[in-house]
Design a protein around this motif. Structure first.
Motif, PDB file in Angstrom:
ATOM      1  N   ARG A 177       7.474  59.458 -57.014  1.00 14.49           N
ATOM      2  CA  ARG A 177       6.628  58.277 -56.821  1.00 14.49           C
ATOM      3  C   ARG A 177       7.424  56.985 -57.002  1.00 14.49           C
ATOM      4  NH1 ARG A 177       0.747  59.199 -57.726  1.00 14.49           N
ATOM      5  NH2 ARG A 177       0.429  61.445 -57.575  1.00 14.49           N
ATOM      6  N   ILE A 178       8.743  57.107 -57.071  1.00 13.39           N
ATOM      7  CA  ILE A 178       9.620  55.947 -57.266  1.00 13.39           C
ATOM      8  C   ILE A 178      10.416  55.708 -55.987  1.00 13.39           C
ATOM      9  CG2 ILE A 178      11.487  54.958 -58.647  1.00 13.39           C
ATOM     10  CD1 ILE A 178      10.740  56.996 -60.846  1.00 13.39           C
ATOM     11  N   ARG A 187      -1.544  63.148 -50.862  1.00 13.06           N
ATOM     12  CA  ARG A 187      -0.370  63.559 -50.086  1.00 13.06           C
ATOM     13  C   ARG A 187       0.899  62.942 -50.685  1.00 13.06           C
ATOM     14  NH1 ARG A 187      -4.139  62.044 -45.990  1.00 13.06           N
ATOM     15  NH2 ARG A 187      -3.062  60.047 -45.762  1.00 13.06           N
ATOM     16  N   SER A 188       2.029  63.405 -50.205  1.00 10.46           N
ATOM     17  CA  SER A 188       3.310  62.849 -50.632  1.00 10.46           C
ATOM     18  C   SER A 188       3.560  61.522 -49.934  1.00 10.46           C
ATOM     19  CB  SER A 188       4.442  63.826 -50.297  1.00 10.46           C
ATOM     20  OG  SER A 188       5.698  63.185 -50.381  1.00 10.46           O
ATOM     21  N   ILE A 189       4.348  60.632 -50.551  1.00 11.60           N
ATOM     22  CA  ILE A 189       4.652  59.363 -49.894  1.00 11.60           C
ATOM     23  C   ILE A 189       5.558  59.568 -48.686  1.00 11.60           C
ATOM     24  CG2 ILE A 189       4.427  58.105 -52.062  1.00 11.60           C
ATOM     25  CD1 ILE A 189       7.449  57.723 -52.076  1.00 11.60           C
ATOM     26  N   THR A 190       6.182  60.739 -48.583  1.00 15.51           N
ATOM     27  CA  THR A 190       7.103  60.998 -47.471  1.00 15.51           C
ATOM     28  C   THR A 190       6.413  61.616 -46.261  1.00 15.51           C
ATOM     29  OG1 THR A 190       7.700  63.146 -48.437  1.00 15.51           O
ATOM     30  CG2 THR A 190       9.071  61.251 -49.015  1.00 15.51           C
ATOM     31  N   VAL A 191       5.064  61.726 -46.298  1.00 13.03           N
ATOM     32  CA  VAL A 191       4.345  62.202 -45.115  1.00 13.03           C
ATOM     33  C   VAL A 191       4.660  61.304 -43.926  1.00 13.03           C
ATOM     34  CG1 VAL A 191       2.054  62.458 -44.084  1.00 13.03           C
ATOM     35  CG2 VAL A 191       2.500  63.332 -46.387  1.00 13.03           C
ATOM     36  N   ILE A 228       5.028  50.547 -47.596  1.00 14.30           N
ATOM     37  CA  ILE A 228       4.505  50.657 -48.959  1.00 14.30           C
ATOM     38  C   ILE A 228       2.993  50.859 -48.947  1.00 14.30           C
ATOM     39  CG2 ILE A 228       4.128  49.346 -51.084  1.00 14.30           C
ATOM     40  CD1 ILE A 228       6.981  48.197 -50.636  1.00 14.30           C
ATOM     41  N   VAL A 229       2.293  50.132 -48.095  1.00 15.93           N
ATOM     42  CA  VAL A 229       0.836  50.305 -47.991  1.00 15.93           C
ATOM     43  C   VAL A 229       0.510  51.732 -47.571  1.00 15.93           C
ATOM     44  CG1 VAL A 229      -1.196  49.648 -46.649  1.00 15.93           C
ATOM     45  CG2 VAL A 229       0.312  47.877 -47.575  1.00 15.93           C
ATOM     46  N   GLU A 230       1.266  52.253 -46.621  1.00 20.54           N
ATOM     47  CA  GLU A 230       1.033  53.618 -46.160  1.00 20.54           C
ATOM     48  C   GLU A 230       1.348  54.629 -47.255  1.00 20.54           C
ATOM     49  OE1 GLU A 230       2.992  56.061 -42.583  1.00 20.54           O
ATOM     50  OE2 GLU A 230       1.747  54.369 -41.927  1.00 20.54           O
ATOM     51  N   ALA A 231       2.394  54.362 -48.045  1.00 19.54           N
ATOM     52  CA  ALA A 231       2.759  55.268 -49.142  1.00 19.54           C
ATOM     53  C   ALA A 231       1.644  55.331 -50.190  1.00 19.54           C
ATOM     54  CB  ALA A 231       4.066  54.810 -49.778  1.00 19.54           C
ATOM     55  N   ILE A 232       1.073  54.169 -50.539  1.00 23.93           N
ATOM     56  CA  ILE A 232      -0.029  54.150 -51.509  1.00 23.93           C
ATOM     57  C   ILE A 232      -1.226  54.914 -50.958  1.00 23.93           C
ATOM     58  CG2 ILE A 232      -1.656  52.688 -52.769  1.00 23.93           C
ATOM     59  CD1 ILE A 232       0.497  50.489 -52.752  1.00 23.93           C
ATOM     60  N   ASN A 243      14.938  59.766 -54.932  1.00 24.81           N
ATOM     61  CA  ASN A 243      14.618  60.582 -53.758  1.00 24.81           C
ATOM     62  C   ASN A 243      14.144  59.764 -52.573  1.00 24.81           C
ATOM     63  OD1 ASN A 243      15.233  62.864 -55.221  1.00 24.81           O
ATOM     64  ND2 ASN A 243      13.107  63.337 -55.752  1.00 24.81           N
ATOM     65  N   ASN A 244      13.732  58.500 -52.825  1.00 22.63           N
ATOM     66  CA  ASN A 244      13.106  57.703 -51.767  1.00 22.63           C
ATOM     67  C   ASN A 244      13.634  56.276 -51.751  1.00 22.63           C
ATOM     68  OD1 ASN A 244      11.045  59.868 -51.310  1.00 22.63           O
ATOM     69  ND2 ASN A 244      10.353  59.204 -53.334  1.00 22.63           N
TER      70      ASN A 244
END
Length: 472
Positions: free
Chosen positions: A105-106, A151-155, A140-144, A129-130
């Protein structure tokens, strides 16, 4: 412990004596994008924890940051804007974040994250990792959103991982919400002016992204995927008026490398800009950066127009005063008529004019550098700023100086100086001598001014002490 959607951590940087302190616009844009979508953001500003990279300050950073991190339970954690000079602090910040939060999440972002072939620094050296490369607002908006949906932020492919490298580029930057201004009343453009302007509130603005030019010492114009994008005149003035009427801002500094960048149409663009300022009744004063070759193209009417509509200072990136020096750093030969143009601007408008110069490079010797200093004193400038030639990864000068694209990290980590920048050295002038010449340049230029005894003149790069407490 406060539950929030996004925790942003602003890394510290080593402030130069007399320099200002303004909250990064990049973080402001990220915050406004998140808030526009209903997300809650908080910022830990590490520039308020330490003001140097001395060992004792780095220990303090670790202690104080760990305390502040324990106050939040964030969905997503962002570190940045990351730049090369911060690597000692970035290592501490990332380790603290990994100790307190889930590593997946970082993320980190900013100029360093956007340089090609420097992904290894974040994945291997920092152990993240990101990262987010390029414009971060949509990513960032999509990651949140993904995290809130389980889901994972890497989707989304907008997050760069070891398996996926992606450069985010928002084409229409007019569509972005105005950046959130954090601690606006604490903004200082320059400590040497803070007493004079103590009653003024200053804000910064950026009106473009990317760069049209490819100067050999600068990262901005050497990123492979980044196109130049400029906001519309209406969008720019809309924000100026918003700052003036809603946040009671008196003065604006434009951080664009070149505010009017179209040399063929610069005078028309000035008319368009000033017309919009008049239409919206904008009253704020402002200062801008401009290239010397474009400055020379300004007509008298244009100069008088910008003065009438608030321009109080023009900052010119002159850098070198010889054709050979300009060629080495990748700039055109635009010296002819520059001094006369500066003198004329001051005569017909009383606009303050400042210039920046770069000392050092290729076969430049002490005599060459002294000539730059002497030339700068004859250019009718009100202020001059002198920088040693710094070396940054991702630039042609770096590639000619280092054989390994990772060498900069070992250099900075093992360096005994606290500031984290690599100074160009050649067979004629080593680093220590070049820094002495920078000090000499300031002393010579400001010898007869009210700033002659200031820390800016005595020790511009703040090398003699860890903290710059002088109120210049």
């Amino acid at each position: 412990m406060e539950k929030i959607d996004l925790l942003l951590i602003n890394p510290p940087f080593h402030q130069r004596s007399g320099s200002g302190s303004i909250f990064p616009l990049g973080l402001g844009y990220i915050i406004s994008a998140a808030q526009k979508n209903g997300y809650i953001c908080k910022v830990i500003d590490c520039t308020k924890i330490i003001s140097s990279f001395f060992e004792e300050d780095l220990k303090k950073l670790k202690t104080e940051l760990n305390k502040e991190l324990k106050e939040y339970m964030p969905l997503l954690v962002g570190i940045g804007p990351c730049i090369t000079t911060q690597i000692k602090a970035l290592k501490i910040i990332t380790d603290c974040c990994k100790d307190n939060f889930d590593i997946d999440r970082i993320f980190a972002g900013g100029p360093l994250a956007s340089i090609d072939n420097q992904e290894w620094f974040f994945f291997e050296y920092l152990g993240l990792n990101n990262i987010i490369k390029g414009d971060g607002e949509e990513a960032i908006v999509e990651a949140i959103c993904n995290l809130k949906s389980g889901r994972s932020i890497t989707v989304s492919n907008k997050i760069t991982t070891k398996e996926n490298i992606y450069f985010n580029e928002i084409e229409n930057i007019d569509s972005l919400a105005f950046p959130e201004r954090v601690s606006l009343a604490e903004n200082i453009i320059s400590r040497r002016r803070c007493k004079e302007d103590s009653d003024k509130i200053t804000a910064s603005m950026i009106t473009s992204r990317g760069c049209l030019y490819k100067c050999k010492y600068c990262v901005s114009g050497n990123m492979k995927y980044k196109n130049f994008r400029k906001r519309s005149v209406k969008s720019i003035v809309d924000e100026m008026v918003y700052l003036e009427t809603k946040l009671y801002v008196d003065d604006i500094i434009f951080y664009d490398d070149c505010f009017f960048s179209d040399i063929k149409n610069v005078n028309k663009h000035i008319v368009d800009f000033c017309n919009e300022l008049e239409n919206q009744h904008a009253k704020v004063t402002w200062q801008m950066e401009i290239r010397p070759d474009i400055l020379i193209q300004l007509r008298d009417e244009s100069i008088q127009l910008i003065k009438k509509y608030g321009c109080r200072q023009i900052n010119i990136g002159i850098e070198k005063t010889s054709s050979e020096g300009l060629r080495y750093i990748g700039k055109n030969n635009f010296l002819k008529g520059l001094s006369e143009a500066i003198e004329h601007i001051k005569k017909i408008s009383n606009i303050i004019v400042a210039g920046t110069f770069i000392l050092g490079g290729e076969d430049e010797n002490i005599s060459d550098i002294m000539k730059i200093i002497d030339d700068s004193k004859k250019m009718h400038l009100d202020y001059a700023h002198y920088n040693p030639l710094f070396i940054y990864p991702g630039t042609p000068i770096y590639n000619s100086y280092f054989e390994d694209e990772r060498a900069w990290v070992d250099y900075i980590v093992s360096d005994t100086l606290p500031w984290g920048e690599i100074v160009f050295e050649n067979q004629f002038v080593n680093r220590d001598k070049l820094l002495q010449l920078v000090d000499l340049a300031y002393k010579n230029f400001y010898a007869d001014s009210k700033y002659k005894n200031s820390a800016m003149v005595a020790d511009r790069f703040n090398m003699k002490k860890g903290k710059d407490n002088e109120n210049l």
